[in-house]
Design a protein around this motif. Structure first.
Motif, mmCIF file in Angstrom:
data_model
loop_
_atom_site.group_PDB
_atom_site.id
_atom_site.type_symbol
_atom_site.label_atom_id
_atom_site.label_comp_id
_atom_site.label_asym_id
_atom_site.label_seq_id
_atom_site.Cartn_x
_atom_site.Cartn_y
_atom_site.Cartn_z
ATOM 1 N N SER A 37 1.172 -1.173 0.342
ATOM 2 C CA SER A 37 -0.037 0.195 -0.102
ATOM 3 C C SER A 37 0.850 1.525 0.296
ATOM 4 O O SER A 37 0.283 2.011 0.264
ATOM 5 N N GLY A 93 -4.328 -4.206 1.022
ATOM 6 C CA GLY A 93 -3.777 -3.169 0.728
ATOM 7 C C GLY A 93 -2.960 -1.965 -0.232
ATOM 8 O O GLY A 93 -3.394 -0.971 -0.919
ATOM 9 N N ARG A 95 -3.008 -0.560 -4.266
ATOM 10 C CA ARG A 95 -3.700 -0.223 -5.976
ATOM 11 C C ARG A 95 -3.245 -0.961 -7.182
ATOM 12 O O ARG A 95 -2.509 -0.363 -7.515
#
Length: 304
Positions: A37, A93, A95
């Motif tokens: 993340s 987490g 993207r």
């Protein structure tokens, strides 16, 4: 240091380039307390509809100031990725930007149709620049017309709001033309660029990545931004330090991708994230509300 790219918000401007972070599991332990993340986005290895074993060995060779690679796009295929790798990345987490390639426009469309309803996909990166495309058996999109067709085929199958990034070859002769076609076909941004076409010692088509192509990639970013100021650009190619990333951001890139540097220093992307976070100039330009135009000087007698 949040960054807006193609209508989605990234935690920052540093992305992991396709294929260089493995499945994510290999990189997570080198990414600091925040794990995956910490990056603006994690771009998956390029996926095809069916599993691919990849090309013959050797697939990777060092070259002066660079890396030669003829991988043949090895990957588990879309079904296995969706069943095992994507859920894990989302749980961490990350993207997730899914890199895709197809043998034909129809295959690009079929891949996009599967991804359209997959939870956790933030964007699609259409690989239009595989340097060993002929050997890998995927669509050779060196011609801008073919690149535009692939982008349009993918977009037709996606819900509104899911952005498509077009990954282009850093070709000074055609990069602006191809970027314009990608934009006109609906791409939210372009990634400039992939490896340069090269050859392995035995003559097999290959790609050249690493510091050797850094100046050329930066030139391509500069030219695309100058010619198409309304198009967002992600800089890629030879980025190994925070100074490299800053150069691309100063040239107008919205974000950067760190790729082959991770293969010899898996902490490279996390280090660049930390160093950019400490740079007030980069933090300011990563703010979507930031306006680089200097404020007008008050006229004599104006009240503050």
């Amino acid at each position: 240091m949040s960054t807006s790219l193609g209508g989605i918000t990234l935690a920052g401007p540093v992305m992991v380039a396709a294929g260089c972070g493995g499945t994510g599991r290999e990189l997570a332990g080198y990414s600091g307390p925040a794990g995956l993340s910490a990056y603006g986005a994690f771009v998956t290895r390029t996926l095809t509809r069916d599993p691919r074993p990849g090309g013959p060995a050797p697939r990777l060779l060092e070259s002066p100031a660079g890396l030669l690679h003829a991988t043949g796009l090895p990957n588990p295929g879309l079904d296995l990725f969706l069943a095992t790798e994507l859920p894990w990345l989302v749980q961490q987490g990350a993207r997730v930007v899914v890199s895709v390639a197809g043998r034909s426009l129809g295959e690009y469309a079929r891949i996009a149709r599967r991804l359209a309803s997959a939870p956790g996909v933030a964007a699609i990166e259409v690989n239009l620049s595989a340097p060993d495309a002929v050997v890998a058996g995927v669509l050779d999109a060196r011609e801008p017309f073919h690149a535009g067709g692939a982008i349009a085929a993918v977009l037709r199958e996606l819900p509104r709001g899911l952005p498509v990034l077009a990954k282009l070859r850093p070709d000074l002769q055609r990069v602006v033309e191809t970027a314009r076609v990608a934009r006109d076909s609906g791409a939210a941004a372009v990634v400039v660029g992939n490896a340069l076409p090269a050859a392995m010692p035995d003559g097999r088509p290959a790609g050249l990545s690493g510091p050797a192509i850094g100046p050329l990639a930066l030139r391509c970013v500069t030219e695309v931004r100058a010619a198409l100021p309304g198009l967002q650009v992600v800089g890629a190619g030879g980025i190994a330090t925070a100074a490299d990333a800053r150069a691309h951001l100063r040239a107008g890139a919205t974000a950067v991708q760190v790729g082959s540097a991770l293969l010899h220093d898996p902490t490279a992307a996390a280090r660049i994230v930390r160093e950019l976070a400490d740079d007030p100039a980069v933090a300011a330009t990563s703010d979507p509300t930031y306006d680089p135009t200097p404020a007008p000087t008050p006229a004599p007698g104006d009240r503050p």
